[in-house]
Design a protein around this motif. Sequence first.
Motif, mmCIF file in Angstrom:
data_model
loop_
_atom_site.group_PDB
_atom_site.id
_atom_site.type_symbol
_atom_site.label_atom_id
_atom_site.label_comp_id
_atom_site.label_asym_id
_atom_site.label_seq_id
_atom_site.Cartn_x
_atom_site.Cartn_y
_atom_site.Cartn_z
ATOM 1 N N ALA A 114 0.717 -1.202 0.080
ATOM 2 C CA ALA A 114 0.630 -0.053 -0.359
ATOM 3 C C ALA A 114 1.054 1.392 0.161
ATOM 4 N N THR A 115 0.865 1.585 -1.261
ATOM 5 C CA THR A 115 2.016 3.035 -1.777
ATOM 6 C C THR A 115 1.352 4.240 -1.164
ATOM 7 N N PHE A 116 1.892 5.137 -1.247
ATOM 8 C CA PHE A 116 1.393 6.917 -1.129
ATOM 9 C C PHE A 116 0.609 6.563 0.625
ATOM 10 N N VAL A 117 0.171 7.055 1.134
ATOM 11 C CA VAL A 117 -0.705 6.092 2.208
ATOM 12 C C VAL A 117 -1.330 7.318 2.768
ATOM 13 N N SER A 118 -2.084 7.995 2.755
ATOM 14 C CA SER A 118 -2.160 9.539 3.979
ATOM 15 C C SER A 118 -3.863 8.588 4.924
ATOM 16 N N GLU A 119 -3.738 7.650 4.763
ATOM 17 C CA GLU A 119 -4.593 7.187 5.603
ATOM 18 C C GLU A 119 -5.154 5.833 5.495
ATOM 19 N N LEU A 120 -4.639 5.154 7.325
ATOM 20 C CA LEU A 120 -4.291 3.953 7.099
ATOM 21 C C LEU A 120 -5.174 3.665 8.612
ATOM 22 N N SER A 121 -6.490 2.104 7.875
ATOM 23 C CA SER A 121 -6.888 1.784 9.886
ATOM 24 C C SER A 121 -6.864 0.417 9.821
ATOM 25 N N VAL A 122 -6.488 -0.381 10.521
ATOM 26 C CA VAL A 122 -6.068 -2.078 10.717
ATOM 27 C C VAL A 122 -6.939 -2.386 11.487
ATOM 28 N N GLU A 123 -7.327 -3.127 10.167
ATOM 29 C CA GLU A 123 -8.769 -4.316 10.646
ATOM 30 C C GLU A 123 -8.545 -5.948 10.864
ATOM 31 N N GLY A 124 -8.270 -6.270 11.714
ATOM 32 C CA GLY A 124 -7.620 -7.256 11.554
ATOM 33 C C GLY A 124 -7.398 -7.631 10.503
ATOM 34 N N ASN A 125 -7.804 -9.004 9.751
ATOM 35 C CA ASN A 125 -6.110 -9.623 9.070
ATOM 36 C C ASN A 125 -6.539 -8.753 8.115
ATOM 37 N N SER A 126 -6.295 -7.258 8.001
ATOM 38 C CA SER A 126 -6.346 -7.199 6.826
ATOM 39 C C SER A 126 -6.517 -4.746 7.008
ATOM 40 N N ALA A 127 -6.195 -4.063 5.837
ATOM 41 C CA ALA A 127 -6.076 -2.863 6.594
ATOM 42 C C ALA A 127 -6.869 -2.109 5.167
ATOM 43 N N VAL A 128 -7.345 -1.245 5.714
ATOM 44 C CA VAL A 128 -8.177 -0.182 4.973
ATOM 45 C C VAL A 128 -6.696 0.874 4.920
ATOM 46 N N VAL A 129 -6.663 1.436 3.485
ATOM 47 C CA VAL A 129 -5.858 2.117 3.198
ATOM 48 C C VAL A 129 -6.418 3.553 1.988
ATOM 49 N N THR A 130 -6.073 4.518 2.610
ATOM 50 C CA THR A 130 -6.412 6.035 1.168
ATOM 51 C C THR A 130 -4.818 6.264 0.535
ATOM 52 N N ARG A 131 -4.460 5.674 -0.488
ATOM 53 C CA ARG A 131 -3.222 6.391 -1.576
ATOM 54 C C ARG A 131 -3.478 7.884 -1.987
ATOM 55 N N GLU A 132 -2.593 8.438 -2.185
ATOM 56 C CA GLU A 132 -2.775 9.226 -3.093
ATOM 57 C C GLU A 132 -2.321 9.246 -4.563
ATOM 58 N N VAL A 133 -3.064 9.138 -5.449
ATOM 59 C CA VAL A 133 -2.670 9.214 -6.435
ATOM 60 C C VAL A 133 -3.007 9.675 -7.400
ATOM 61 N N ASP A 134 -2.801 10.172 -8.695
ATOM 62 C CA ASP A 134 -2.473 11.459 -9.556
ATOM 63 C C ASP A 134 -3.202 12.451 -9.271
ATOM 64 N N GLY A 135 -5.071 11.386 -10.098
ATOM 65 C CA GLY A 135 -6.414 11.819 -9.857
ATOM 66 C C GLY A 135 -6.699 12.629 -8.517
ATOM 67 N N GLY A 136 -6.078 12.080 -7.505
ATOM 68 C CA GLY A 136 -6.727 12.002 -6.735
ATOM 69 C C GLY A 136 -6.348 10.770 -5.084
ATOM 70 N N LEU A 137 -7.630 10.351 -5.160
ATOM 71 C CA LEU A 137 -7.153 9.392 -4.058
ATOM 72 C C LEU A 137 -8.208 7.833 -4.299
ATOM 73 N N GLN A 138 -7.445 6.988 -3.680
ATOM 74 C CA GLN A 138 -7.988 5.327 -4.413
ATOM 75 C C GLN A 138 -8.222 5.048 -2.517
ATOM 76 N N THR A 139 -9.189 4.441 -2.233
ATOM 77 C CA THR A 139 -8.782 3.628 -0.668
ATOM 78 C C THR A 139 -8.985 2.411 -1.688
#
Lengths: 252, 309
Positions: free
Chosen positions: A144-169
């Motif tokens: 998970a690269t270029f991350v601006s939000e991170l939440s760890v939830e058990g066996n996975s993590a949800v991240v928001t990434r800074e990408v060219d057009g905006g944000l990708q979760t």
Amino acid sequence: MKVLVPVKRVIDYNVKVRVKADGSGVDLANVKMSMNPFDEIAVEQAIRLKEAGQAEEVIAVSIGVKQNQETLRTALAMGADRAILVVATEDVHTDIEPLAVAKILKAVIDEENPGIVLAGKQAIDNDMNATGQMLAALTGWSQATFVSELSVEGNSAVVTREVDGGLQTIKVTMPTIVTVDLRLNEPRYASLPNIMKAKKKPLDEKSAEDLGVDVTPRLKIESTGEPEARLAGIKVGSVEELVEKLKEVGAV
Amino acid sequence: MAVLLIAEVNGGTLSVDSTAKALTAAKQIGEVTVLCVGSGCTDAAQAAAKLDGVSKVLCAQSDAYGHDLAEPIADLIVSLSSNYTHIVAPSTSASKNILPRVAALLDVMIISEVTAVIDADTFERPIYAGNAIQTVKSSDQIKVATIRTSTFEASNEAGMAEVASIDACADPGLSEWVEDKVAASDRPELTSAGIVVSGGRGVGSEDDFKIIEGLADKLGAAVGASRAAVDSGYAPNDWQVGQTGKVVAPDLYVAVGISGAIQHLAGMKDSKVIVAINKDEEAPIFQVADFGLVADLFDAVPKLTDQIA
């Protein structure tokens, strides 16, 4: 869960870089060095995971010269629990390539078994933007690269990434390699008592050979030069004059 | 030399500008095959096939490829790698995510942000936010590189290369897409815009950024921002121009209320004409500006917006 945070010792971001006249590189002798700013954000996030009860231990690791001890002490003063120094060169001018750094980190991961690696997205010296991605490849883990939000939830993590057009979760499977971007958090300053305490925290030292990693560079640096200088133009006295000049050069 | 160029495909559409610029660099190395990857990319593949100098286009379609996730796409590229001496892509957030993973899977170094191709093994790339240029020679069997598009001219359209569909690889299933938040905008894309108007900390607030946007819209320009403005919350991060943001080289760059920190200059100093508007006449931005105006931006920018036809 253990959190592993790689930190790099780089020229302080406020220092003006000087290219050596003989083309052999950038002058790093007697220059102020600091922790790579993105790595500070990674250390901060690791400490926050621990403070939130999602991690038990924060381990900072640095690869390079012996002087990287200082960088590790900074991480310890911020709140990391212990540190590992991997000495891979004696010369401050030798930059260990991301591929070799990733191999060393892989060896550290095999010993420490962290649940997550938090790394800066880019070092401000070589500007490679590669170590985290390469480490993810070598471990076979998610990335998970270029991350601006991170939440760890058990066996996975949800991240928001800074990408060219905006944000990708995206949602990544743990264990994972996260590389952090600027807006993830604002790193804390180490307080004086914590700086004193950091001196007593454990700092292990190993070498790249101990970990069985060959750090021979794949990219031979043929030369390092100054970029072409851009000459200052003119000052205009008014908006009218500016518009006139822009029309003259056909820019508007 | 056989080069595999990974096209930039967004939502099934070829990003012609960035792909055509990276193609110019790739052609200097050898014969170029373009790879289009996406959940549906036949249109992108057809568009890539028209670019001058492309010998073949490969099109790999799978739902797993729809959102630039690094793990499945890296596996696909690695599966094709034995046919090529070089694997390159325009430097975008997608390729910066994927190609270092490809390189490590192949046990080779990544060569990031190439600004010049010297020969098949030797490349120039900026380090220290562009304060130094390094010439590096790779000893790896396969060279994996991202190409900084701002330093290469775009290749034209000419002819029609063969397009072949190829099979997708198994998805390792390590990550899944959740959502995209892409600001809808009629403005041109920042990295390919002919004109960019950027605001800095001097703009003072998110509300006041409207005057930057007003000037940009009058000029048909993209809007940029300095890191200081982004950090202060005046502008979204995908507007950031600089070492840690986007690198742009438009015909005209207008820097408003931007002091000109090294890390910002790294992202715009290759622009053809630079205009700086700042009330601090000592601001370093004036050292790179072709036309500098020492003025209060709240006075000058609305005036400028009015006076441009």
